[in-house]
Scaffold this active site. Structure first.
Site, PDB file in Angstrom:
ATOM      1  N   MET A  11      -2.061   5.962  20.532  1.00 29.01           N
ATOM      2  CA  MET A  11      -2.267   7.206  19.781  1.00 29.01           C
ATOM      3  C   MET A  11      -3.744   7.579  19.701  1.00 29.01           C
ATOM      4  O   MET A  11      -4.123   8.742  19.869  1.00 29.01           O
ATOM      5  CB  MET A  11      -1.700   7.059  18.374  1.00 29.01           C
ATOM      6  CG  MET A  11      -0.200   6.844  18.313  1.00 29.01           C
ATOM      7  SD  MET A  11       0.764   8.276  18.839  1.00 29.01           S
ATOM      8  CE  MET A  11       0.548   9.358  17.423  1.00 29.01           C
ATOM      9  N   ASP A  30     -13.889   0.133  20.373  1.00 25.46           N
ATOM     10  CA  ASP A  30     -12.581  -0.508  20.416  1.00 25.46           C
ATOM     11  C   ASP A  30     -12.798  -1.921  20.931  1.00 25.46           C
ATOM     12  O   ASP A  30     -13.790  -2.192  21.616  1.00 25.46           O
ATOM     13  CB  ASP A  30     -11.631   0.266  21.346  1.00 25.46           C
ATOM     14  CG  ASP A  30     -10.186  -0.188  21.248  1.00 25.46           C
ATOM     15  OD1 ASP A  30      -9.424   0.429  20.484  1.00 25.46           O
ATOM     16  OD2 ASP A  30      -9.810  -1.175  21.926  1.00 25.46           O
ATOM     17  N   LEU A  64      -6.081   2.235  13.371  1.00 22.98           N
ATOM     18  CA  LEU A  64      -6.008   0.788  13.553  1.00 22.98           C
ATOM     19  C   LEU A  64      -4.614   0.244  13.202  1.00 22.98           C
ATOM     20  O   LEU A  64      -3.834   0.916  12.517  1.00 22.98           O
ATOM     21  CB  LEU A  64      -7.084   0.124  12.688  1.00 22.98           C
ATOM     22  CG  LEU A  64      -8.522   0.571  13.029  1.00 22.98           C
ATOM     23  CD1 LEU A  64      -9.471   0.225  11.898  1.00 22.98           C
ATOM     24  CD2 LEU A  64      -8.974  -0.072  14.333  1.00 22.98           C
ATOM     25  N   THR A  95      -1.529   3.720   9.758  1.00 26.17           N
ATOM     26  CA  THR A  95      -0.428   3.595   8.797  1.00 26.17           C
ATOM     27  C   THR A  95      -0.688   2.348   7.971  1.00 26.17           C
ATOM     28  O   THR A  95      -0.466   1.225   8.435  1.00 26.17           O
ATOM     29  CB  THR A  95       0.930   3.502   9.503  1.00 26.17           C
ATOM     30  OG1 THR A  95       1.119   4.662  10.308  1.00 26.17           O
ATOM     31  CG2 THR A  95       2.059   3.420   8.482  1.00 26.17           C
ATOM     32  N   LYS A 170       3.121   8.811   4.563  1.00 30.93           N
ATOM     33  CA  LYS A 170       3.430   8.204   5.869  1.00 30.93           C
ATOM     34  C   LYS A 170       4.285   6.949   5.697  1.00 30.93           C
ATOM     35  O   LYS A 170       5.240   6.721   6.461  1.00 30.93           O
ATOM     36  CB  LYS A 170       2.126   7.861   6.600  1.00 30.93           C
ATOM     37  CG  LYS A 170       2.333   7.187   7.962  1.00 30.93           C
ATOM     38  CD  LYS A 170       3.046   8.090   8.955  1.00 30.93           C
ATOM     39  CE  LYS A 170       3.340   7.395  10.276  1.00 30.93           C
ATOM     40  NZ  LYS A 170       2.135   7.079  11.052  1.00 30.93           N
ATOM     41  N   ASN A 174       7.974   6.642   7.366  1.00 29.09           N
ATOM     42  CA  ASN A 174       8.299   5.649   8.383  1.00 29.09           C
ATOM     43  C   ASN A 174       9.365   4.675   7.928  1.00 29.09           C
ATOM     44  O   ASN A 174      10.149   4.175   8.742  1.00 29.09           O
ATOM     45  CB  ASN A 174       7.038   4.914   8.822  1.00 29.09           C
ATOM     46  CG  ASN A 174       6.247   5.728   9.819  1.00 29.09           C
ATOM     47  OD1 ASN A 174       6.367   6.954   9.858  1.00 29.09           O
ATOM     48  ND2 ASN A 174       5.441   5.081  10.635  1.00 29.09           N
ATOM     49  N   LYS A 239       5.845  -3.521  10.876  1.00 32.51           N
ATOM     50  CA  LYS A 239       4.739  -3.533   9.914  1.00 32.51           C
ATOM     51  C   LYS A 239       4.864  -2.401   8.910  1.00 32.51           C
ATOM     52  O   LYS A 239       4.678  -2.587   7.704  1.00 32.51           O
ATOM     53  CB  LYS A 239       3.415  -3.445  10.669  1.00 32.51           C
ATOM     54  CG  LYS A 239       2.172  -3.373   9.797  1.00 32.51           C
ATOM     55  CD  LYS A 239       1.686  -1.942   9.545  1.00 32.51           C
ATOM     56  CE  LYS A 239       1.261  -1.258  10.824  1.00 32.51           C
ATOM     57  NZ  LYS A 239       0.687   0.101  10.574  1.00 32.51           N
TER      58      LYS A 239
END
Length: 304
Positions: A11, A30, A64, A95, A170, A174, A239
């Site tokens: 993403m 990154d 992340l 998230t 969020k 989810n 997660k």
């Protein structure tokens, strides 16, 4: 603007590219040198640490995997807080749970900085086109300053309230989306094992309360065509559900449906499928039951 971006995954990379396309100066970091190289080729500058990203930026986006990664990148050694100038803004788009979001935000505000939480909805395809759903929380002046950067990445923006409310939205979204998906895989497996076709179940369910967007949008693109190539990884879906269940338990009740979905995904992860798309959850059921749940080509459906 001078913008930073940390977290160039499935993403994050296309989101960062869209910031570049809108003419902002971009500095990226990154842990994958290959991911950094792709953004540098597109016109970004590279940094060796989160601190360096902060020092080069007015606004930094973080995308992340887990709450602990956010805390480390923002507040840890060589973190953003050590480089970002006073008045700087972190747009946290991962998230994570609202408690972590608020804790990190409070730490930034104590240093004269701000955090805007803006996790995203939709898929990696929408990340590429810059048409994500943005669930935004934070203090209004900071949101207004962050809006030009947010507009590079999303077209459907929902202001959820004060600090942490974007992440709360969020997490809630989810939990529901993933538990529906897990329920779909079980229901379809039962139906096919009992002699029903996918097409018949879809036709009937469109007229009942069983119909949902997982059936209508997500599963036809992946599960129903036999594709579990990385998209929304099982480990990340697990997660997200775990965070929601833990939040529920902190509030004083057990999210039993969510914990059931988490157990299904934990099992898939133990089987080595954590990095596969959530479509693999259906394929596990197929293998166990000796069935296959696939969408017939439109021509065959019409002939039938």
């Amino acid at each position: 603007m001078k913008v930073g971006f940390i977290g160039l995954g499935v993403m994050g990379a296309p989101m960062a590219l869209n910031i570049l396309k809108h003419g902002h100066e971009l500095t990226v970091f990154d842990r994958s040198p290959e991911a950094i190289a792709r953004l540098v080729k597109a016109g970004a500058r590279s940094a060796a640490t989160a601190r360096e990203v902060g020092a080069a930026s007015e606004i930094v986006v973080t995308m992340l995997p887990e709450p602990q990664h956010v805390e480390q990148v923002v507040l840890g050694a060589d973190g953003l807080v050590e480089g970002l100038p006073a008045g700087g803004i972190v747009i946290e788009m991962s998230t994570i749970d609202p408690a972590t979001s608020r804790r990190v935000g409070d730490a930034l505000r104590a240093r004269g900085m701000e955090l805007v939480d803006s996790p995203v909805g939709k898929t990696s395809e929408h990340a590429v086109t810059g048409t994500l759903t943005l669930m935004v929380g934070g203090n209004q002046p900071a949101i207004e300053r962050a809006t030009p950067v947010l507009n590079c990445m999303g077209t459907d923006t929902y202001y959820c309230g004060g600090p942490g409310t974007g992440h709360a939205m969020k997490m809630t979204n989810n939990l529901l989306a993933t538990t529906i998906m897990v329920a779909n895989t079980e229901a379809l497996a039962i139906g096919v094992k009992n002699g029903l076709t996918l097409e018949l179940m879809q036709e009937v369910m469109r007229t009942t309360m069983a119909w949902n967007q997982q059936f209508a949008v997500a599963m036809p693109k992946k599960a129903f065509v036999g594709d579990d190539s990385p998209g929304f990884a099982i480990r990340l879906a697990c997660k997200d559900v775990r965070l929601a269940c833990e939040a529920a338990e902190q509030m004083g009740f057990t999210a039993s449906v969510g914990r059931g979905a988490q157990a299904t995904m934990d099992r898939a992860i133990a089987m080595g499928l954590g990095d596969r798309d959530t479509a693999a959850l259906m394929f596990i059921r197929e293998k166990e039951l000796g069935i296959e749940i696939r969408q017939q080509p439109a021509a065959l459906q019409k002939a039938a």
